[in-house]
Design a protein around this motif. Structure first.
Motif, PDB file in Angstrom:
ATOM      1  N   GLY A  15       0.951  -1.156  -0.090  1.00  0.00           N
ATOM      2  CA  GLY A  15       0.089   0.026  -0.078  1.00  0.00           C
ATOM      3  C   GLY A  15       0.700   1.282   0.155  1.00  0.00           C
ATOM      4  O   GLY A  15       1.910   1.151   0.299  1.00  0.00           O
ATOM      5  N   PRO A  16       0.265   2.534  -0.338  1.00  0.00           N
ATOM      6  CA  PRO A  16       1.258   3.643  -0.422  1.00  0.00           C
ATOM      7  C   PRO A  16       1.507   3.876   1.019  1.00  0.00           C
ATOM      8  O   PRO A  16       0.842   3.533   2.093  1.00  0.00           O
ATOM      9  CB  PRO A  16       0.325   4.599  -1.081  1.00  0.00           C
ATOM     10  CG  PRO A  16      -0.862   3.757  -1.709  1.00  0.00           C
ATOM     11  CD  PRO A  16      -0.859   2.681  -0.887  1.00  0.00           C
ATOM     12  N   LEU A  90      -3.632  -2.543   0.643  1.00  0.00           N
ATOM     13  CA  LEU A  90      -4.546  -1.450   1.121  1.00  0.00           C
ATOM     14  C   LEU A  90      -4.708  -0.602   0.253  1.00  0.00           C
ATOM     15  O   LEU A  90      -4.139   0.376  -0.299  1.00  0.00           O
ATOM     16  CB  LEU A  90      -3.910  -0.775   2.406  1.00  0.00           C
ATOM     17  CG  LEU A  90      -4.033  -1.780   3.727  1.00  0.00           C
ATOM     18  CD1 LEU A  90      -2.524  -2.538   3.726  1.00  0.00           C
ATOM     19  CD2 LEU A  90      -3.677  -0.745   4.951  1.00  0.00           C
ATOM     20  N   ASP A  91      -5.946  -0.572  -0.255  1.00  0.00           N
ATOM     21  CA  ASP A  91      -6.542   0.108  -1.429  1.00  0.00           C
ATOM     22  C   ASP A  91      -7.430   1.485  -0.958  1.00  0.00           C
ATOM     23  O   ASP A  91      -8.548   1.346  -0.937  1.00  0.00           O
ATOM     24  CB  ASP A  91      -7.270  -0.597  -2.632  1.00  0.00           C
ATOM     25  CG  ASP A  91      -7.699   0.079  -3.639  1.00  0.00           C
ATOM     26  OD1 ASP A  91      -7.122   1.083  -3.928  1.00  0.00           O
ATOM     27  OD2 ASP A  91      -8.363  -0.475  -4.468  1.00  0.00           O
ATOM     28  N   ARG A 112       2.814  14.619  -5.101  1.00  0.00           N
ATOM     29  CA  ARG A 112       3.131  14.221  -6.282  1.00  0.00           C
ATOM     30  C   ARG A 112       3.746  12.683  -5.849  1.00  0.00           C
ATOM     31  O   ARG A 112       3.449  11.808  -6.727  1.00  0.00           O
ATOM     32  CB  ARG A 112       4.222  15.035  -7.145  1.00  0.00           C
ATOM     33  CG  ARG A 112       4.598  14.294  -8.540  1.00  0.00           C
ATOM     34  CD  ARG A 112       5.345  15.353  -9.238  1.00  0.00           C
ATOM     35  NE  ARG A 112       5.737  14.697 -10.425  1.00  0.00           N
ATOM     36  CZ  ARG A 112       6.735  15.161 -11.342  1.00  0.00           C
ATOM     37  NH1 ARG A 112       7.229  16.408 -11.026  1.00  0.00           N
ATOM     38  NH2 ARG A 112       6.836  14.772 -12.646  1.00  0.00           N
ATOM     39  N   GLY A 113       4.459  12.496  -5.225  1.00  0.00           N
ATOM     40  CA  GLY A 113       5.026  11.355  -4.946  1.00  0.00           C
ATOM     41  C   GLY A 113       4.190  10.217  -4.328  1.00  0.00           C
ATOM     42  O   GLY A 113       3.957   9.100  -4.913  1.00  0.00           O
ATOM     43  N   LEU A 114       3.017  10.748  -3.463  1.00  0.00           N
ATOM     44  CA  LEU A 114       1.866  10.183  -3.065  1.00  0.00           C
ATOM     45  C   LEU A 114       0.851   9.539  -4.293  1.00  0.00           C
ATOM     46  O   LEU A 114       0.722   8.496  -4.296  1.00  0.00           O
ATOM     47  CB  LEU A 114       1.291  10.665  -2.239  1.00  0.00           C
ATOM     48  CG  LEU A 114       1.969  10.841  -0.659  1.00  0.00           C
ATOM     49  CD1 LEU A 114       1.069  11.956   0.093  1.00  0.00           C
ATOM     50  CD2 LEU A 114       2.193   9.631  -0.100  1.00  0.00           C
ATOM     51  N   LEU A 121      -0.012   1.425  -7.270  1.00  0.00           N
ATOM     52  CA  LEU A 121      -0.850   0.457  -6.616  1.00  0.00           C
ATOM     53  C   LEU A 121      -2.070  -0.197  -7.376  1.00  0.00           C
ATOM     54  O   LEU A 121      -2.183  -1.475  -7.691  1.00  0.00           O
ATOM     55  CB  LEU A 121      -1.572   0.869  -5.436  1.00  0.00           C
ATOM     56  CG  LEU A 121      -2.523  -0.101  -4.583  1.00  0.00           C
ATOM     57  CD1 LEU A 121      -1.530  -1.257  -4.013  1.00  0.00           C
ATOM     58  CD2 LEU A 121      -3.206   0.592  -3.388  1.00  0.00           C
ATOM     59  N   GLN A 122      -2.528   0.788  -8.331  1.00  0.00           N
ATOM     60  CA  GLN A 122      -3.578   0.257  -9.153  1.00  0.00           C
ATOM     61  C   GLN A 122      -3.062  -0.597 -10.096  1.00  0.00           C
ATOM     62  O   GLN A 122      -3.638  -1.603 -10.704  1.00  0.00           O
ATOM     63  CB  GLN A 122      -4.257   1.682  -9.858  1.00  0.00           C
ATOM     64  CG  GLN A 122      -4.919   2.471  -8.926  1.00  0.00           C
ATOM     65  CD  GLN A 122      -5.934   1.641  -8.025  1.00  0.00           C
ATOM     66  OE1 GLN A 122      -6.545   0.811  -8.303  1.00  0.00           O
ATOM     67  NE2 GLN A 122      -5.827   1.902  -6.625  1.00  0.00           N
TER      68      GLN A 122
END
Length: 412
Positions: A15-16, A90-91, A112-114, A121-122
């Motif tokens: 997850g992010p 974790l989406d 931007r990084g997030l 993730l997608q």
């Protein structure tokens, strides 16, 4: 929402940043089971994970990089140690992750990084099913706080069952011989007293039968064998692993399109005379069997076609396939049959392994392994081995029920 995690597995938390991976890990897993993929040098972490998997320990990796190459390395390690690979993803919406970072104190990732992490993730979600993940669980804002994890025991891992056991080789519908062998072993077999189809079987005090699969096909008494074995398993007087012939039957009973061999046709013809509920019970029975049993504190392993030491007690596709089909060299013999790799000649594991699958003229011990398929349906014998006594007990076939392409006494 309850998620079952195999107790021997490699779990990747994906997850992010800000999705709550570490919070999830702290809440649901002991700290000794959780390693951070970002906190350690890769070589050191790889060695630590490998050591844990070798010992059969559940291992959870937090902060796994998003790259497919990173996941590929962990998938290879899981395959090497014959453990399932699990992804818990974790989406969460991008807006929620950005808001969480806005409220954080200290250094945080750039918006931007997030956003890049959310996009990665997608992409990962689309590719994970193709990357060897046997279990994939996606958590959303609606489920992440309500989730719980339950460790799932390895199927067939029964080290507390110490026997003694009577381990019986491939039956292939030879009901008469099975009844005779059980009687010789000290069991009593009689038609059910209430008149319903099936058998009342009495076991010698303390003993338990173990059936090595290939109950079906070729022989005349398939449904009788199924009723007897299923009844004993239900009564707790027997254990049973499936053979490759049961797997083919299961596919057919579940409606899969497949070529019906002559041996399977014999089984299907007998089952057609049975009520639909019996056919359903047979399918459920096969589906519910583990492909191996680890017994007597790990000192005994049984599987239809045998099992290498590194696969004992492990739940992987490779271990399952080996247990069902054995190992071949890729060549064919003079009879057009696959040449079997002689894994037993190289076996050096700590457990005794008893198996069947490939008919042999006589059962014998080879490096603490024994094949007890002595070709009953081909006119040979039906054989059991008593454990821990290591004594072979056999009854001869009443006749030849099926002509083998390869004579039973032909050289391997």
């Amino acid at each position: 929402m309850k998620i079952q995690i195999p107790e021997q597995s490699l779990v990747l938390l994906i997850g992010p940043s800000g999705s709550g991976r570490s919070t999830l890990a702290r809440k649901h897993f002991p700290p000794t089971d959780v390693l951070s993929a970002a906190a350690d040098a890769e070589a050191t972490l790889h060695a630590e994970v490998a050591g844990r998997l070798a010992r059969g320990l559940l291992t959870v990796l937090d902060d796994v990089p998003f790259s497919a190459e990173s996941r590929k390395r962990w998938a290879a390690l899981a395959r090497e140690h014959h453990v399932p690979l699990v992804a818990v993803v974790l989406d969460l919406p991008e807006a929620l992750i950005l808001e969480r970072h806005r409220l954080r104190s200290g250094p945080v990732a750039s918006p931007r990084g997030l956003r890049n992490q959310v996009q990665q993730l997608q992409h990962a979600l689309r590719s994970l099913p193709k990357e060897g993940f046997k279990h994939l669980h996606v958590l959303t804002p609606e489920t992440v706080d309500a989730v719980s994890f339950e460790r799932q025991p390895v199927p067939g891992h029964l080290p507390h069952e110490h026997g003694p056991f009577d381990i019986i080789g491939d039956i292939h519908g030879c009901l008469e011989e099975l009844t005779a062998l059980l009687t010789k072993l000290g069991y009593t077999v009689a038609p059910r007293a209430d008149g319903t189809p099936g058998f009342d079987v009495g076991a010698p005090v303390g003993r338990r039968a173990v059936f090595l699969g290939d109950l079906v096909d070729r022989g005349p008494g398939v449904t009788g064998v199924l009723r007897l074995v299923m009844g004993m398993v239900e009564a707790g007087t027997a254990l049973c692993v499936p053979g490759n012939h049961e797997l083919k039957l299961l596919k057919k009973l579940r409606g899969r399109e497949m070529r019906v061999s002559a041996g399977l046709a014999v089984t299907l013809a007998q089952l057609e005379r049975e009520p639909p509920e019996f056919q359903q019970a047979v399918a459920d029975f096969i589906e519910g069997r583990p492909f191996q049993y680890v017994l007597d504190g790990g000192r005994l392993v049984v599987a239809h076609a045998g099992l290498k030491a590194e696969m004992h007690g492990r739940d992987s596709t490779e271990a399952r396939d080996f247990a069902l089909y054995g190992e071949t060299t890729g060549e064919a013999d003079a009879y057009g049959l696959p040449v079997r790799a002689d894994w037993a000649a190289r076996y050096q594991g700590p457990a005794t392994v008893v198996y069947g699958h490939t008919p042999v003229p006589e059962a014998e011990w080879i490096h603490d392994t024994a094949c007890v398929d002595t070709g009953c349906v081909f006119g040979g014998k039906l054989t059991a081995v008593r454990y821990p006594e290591r004594e072979f007990v056999s009854v001869p076939a009443a006749r030849v029920y099926w002509e083998s392409r390869k004579p039973l006494h032909a050289a391997p």
